[in-house]
Design a protein around this motif. Structure first.
Motif, short mmCIF file in Angstrom:
data_model
loop_
_atom_site.label_atom_id
_atom_site.label_comp_id
_atom_site.label_asym_id
_atom_site.label_seq_id
_atom_site.Cartn_x
_atom_site.Cartn_y
_atom_site.Cartn_z
N UNK A 178 27.62 49.49 6.74
CA UNK A 178 28.67 50.34 6.36
C UNK A 178 29.13 50.20 4.99
N UNK A 179 29.15 48.96 4.42
CA UNK A 179 29.52 48.65 2.98
C UNK A 179 28.24 49.28 2.24
N UNK A 180 27.11 49.12 2.87
CA UNK A 180 25.93 49.45 2.13
C UNK A 180 26.03 51.14 1.73
N UNK A 181 26.55 51.94 3.21
CA UNK A 181 26.74 53.11 2.88
C UNK A 181 27.64 53.43 1.74
N UNK A 182 28.63 52.85 1.91
CA UNK A 182 29.82 53.04 0.93
C UNK A 182 29.39 52.87 -0.60
N UNK A 183 28.46 52.17 -0.90
CA UNK A 183 27.93 51.69 -2.22
C UNK A 183 26.81 52.97 -2.31
N UNK A 184 25.98 53.26 -1.73
CA UNK A 184 25.10 54.38 -1.84
C UNK A 184 25.88 55.61 -1.99
N UNK A 185 26.77 55.99 -1.24
CA UNK A 185 27.38 57.29 -1.22
C UNK A 185 28.35 57.53 -2.09
N UNK A 186 28.97 56.43 -2.93
CA UNK A 186 30.11 56.58 -3.94
C UNK A 186 29.71 55.89 -5.09
N UNK A 187 29.12 56.45 -6.00
CA UNK A 187 28.73 56.19 -7.43
C UNK A 187 30.05 55.51 -8.09
N UNK A 188 31.35 55.77 -8.03
CA UNK A 188 32.56 55.15 -8.53
C UNK A 188 32.43 53.75 -8.10
N UNK A 189 32.25 53.50 -6.75
CA UNK A 189 32.37 52.27 -6.15
C UNK A 189 31.39 51.45 -6.85
N UNK A 190 30.34 51.89 -6.82
CA UNK A 190 29.12 51.12 -7.34
C UNK A 190 29.41 50.71 -8.95
N UNK A 191 29.97 51.57 -9.59
CA UNK A 191 30.35 51.28 -11.01
C UNK A 191 31.43 50.11 -11.03
N UNK A 192 32.26 50.35 -9.97
CA UNK A 192 33.21 49.22 -9.97
C UNK A 192 32.63 47.70 -9.78
N UNK A 193 31.62 47.75 -8.96
CA UNK A 193 30.81 46.77 -8.42
C UNK A 193 30.03 46.07 -9.47
N UNK A 194 29.39 46.95 -10.44
CA UNK A 194 28.81 46.56 -11.76
C UNK A 194 30.03 46.12 -12.83
N UNK A 195 30.81 46.61 -12.74
CA UNK A 195 31.93 46.47 -13.87
C UNK A 195 32.66 44.68 -13.53
N UNK A 196 32.65 44.62 -12.31
CA UNK A 196 33.11 43.36 -11.66
C UNK A 196 32.13 42.42 -12.16
#
Ligand SMILES: [Zn+2]
Ligand SMILES: [Zn+2]
Length: 396
Positions: free
Chosen positions: A367-385
């Motif tokens: 489910x966390x993987x689905x969130x990452x793939x479906x939500x570019x803003x979340x992935x941007x937050x991951x990269x920023x962190x």
């Protein structure tokens, strides 16, 4: 972002439930056939058989015979679920890697089946030899993670922690060579390798007061000689040095090595030292870990408050976590206080409680993987962190 389960999360729940009997079989099978680091040929075949229907498989991978990679999709981003499957000498799956492996292939398969429409690539990477051989260190050096945008894995434990600190560590094999002699007839002709290894342990003890509280130095005399009436001309110690960071470890390792040479000088012997691969400290990606914690709670799992204090182990996921966003949460599969690397843990990790936890964690990771793939803003937050946050270090 999801608070209540969205449709894709419900589909993942359903997929994991549908394959849970097969995942438990897989876990039990790996547990019944433990294989040591870098010799996990049977486990790899079993895992690839599971993945073959949904993924394109590469094996061997990254130059390691018992590593593999399975991919579904050809777009970016690429998220990888990491499987470990090596066992421990003497006690088999006393670290519960049977659960890690089955959980990883379960998470990858459930995500791909439940959400084929989400762009991006789902990968499962088989990372052998976590117990000392540094499979992930070697894979990282071989470029095997070069295209991976985030790496997700978990470990069974006696607590459920989304994040945890881990020390940097290095294993040393130290061998002293002296001169054999009759211990009563002509000791003056001998130079004792046993006296040297004893001096080494005593010397290390003299260091203890003068190192950071988060450092650890521990080991055994693996060969202390063969007969009481012979001055040993050979002894061997197996030793691990740990520190909060790789920089502290580099310093402490040099001090320990100086003690080994001092012991040799004091006893008229020589010492040779072989160092293993350095396992580095861990940088948890809190953004991804928070998603996993959310999806665990959604299933009714009690998530413990992380405690970044006290003793802990080391793992080669540390090296990966410093190179790309990664998580290594823990899920409780046994009573709090049960020691890891034990027969008790080997017994616990095939109980129904452990398999329930494994499927809950596979669901949460997918489910966390689905969130990452479906939500570019979340992935941007991951990269920023990842760009701005350091490793999680234990308070002293
Ligand atoms: Zn272990
Ligand atoms: Zn382990």
């Amino acid at each position: 972002m999801a608070g209540a389960p969205t449709e894709v999360h419900q589909r993942i729940d359903t997929e994991v439930a549908r394959m849970s009997a097969a995942l438990i079989d897989l876990s039990r099978d790996l547990h019944a056939h433990p294989e040591l680091a870098m010799q996990e040929t049977r486990a790899v075949q079993r895992l690839l058989t599971f993945l073959a229907d949904d993924f394109e498989v590469t094996q061997p991978y990254g130059g390691l015979n018992t590593a593999f990679r399975a991919d579904a999709g050809d777009a970016t981003p690429v998220i990888a679920f990491l499987a470990e499957y090596d066992a421990l000498p003497g006690i088999g799956h006393g670290c519960g890697h049977n659960l890690i492996a089955a959980g990883a292939v379960g998470a990858a398969t459930a995500l791909r089946r439940a959400a084929p429409e989400i762009p991006g690539t789902v990968a499962c990477i088989g990372t052998p030899g976590e117990e000392g051989a540094g499979g992930k260190v070697l894979l990282l050096e071989a470029g095997a993670f070069a295209d991976i945008d985030a790496a997700l894995m978990f470990h069974p434990s006696d607590r459920t922690w989304p994040i945890r600190h881990a020390t940097a560590s290095v294993h040393l094999t130290l061998e002293w060579h002296g001169v054999a002699a009759h211990a009563a007839g002509s000791p003056q002709d001998g130079r004792s390798a046993l006296a040297a290894v004893i001096q080494f342990f005593t010397g290390v003890d003299a260091l203890r007061q003068f190192v950071p509280e988060t450092s650890r130095m521990h080991g055994i005399i693996a060969d202390g000689g063969q007969a009481a009436n012979v001055i040993p001309d050979y002894t061997r110690a197996e030793f691990t040095v740990r520190a909060a960071t790789t920089a502290e470890l580099d310093d402490l390792r040099e001090r320990v090595i100086a003690v080994a040479h001092a012991a040799a000088a004091a006893t008229g012997t020589t010492v040779s030292i072989t160092a293993g691969l350095v396992y580095r400290e861990r940088k948890n990606n809190h953004t991804i870990a928070d998603r996993v914690a959310h999806h665990l709670r959604r299933q009714g799992v009690t998530v413990d408050q992380p405690v970044l204090r006290g003793g802990t182990g080391s793992s080669d996921i540390g090296n990966v976590s410093l190179a790309l966003p990664a998580i290594h949460p823990y899920i409780q599969v046994m009573d709090a206080g049960t020691p890891t690397h034990s027969r008790a843990m080997a017994e616990a990790v095939i109980q129904p409680r452990a398999h329930t936890a494994m499927t809950q964690m596979a669901t949460a990771l997918a489910c966390a993987g689905a969130d990452l793939l479906a939500d570019p803003d979340l992935f941007a937050q991951v990269r920023d962190e990842f760009a701005t946050r350091g490793p999680d270090l234990a308070a002293g």
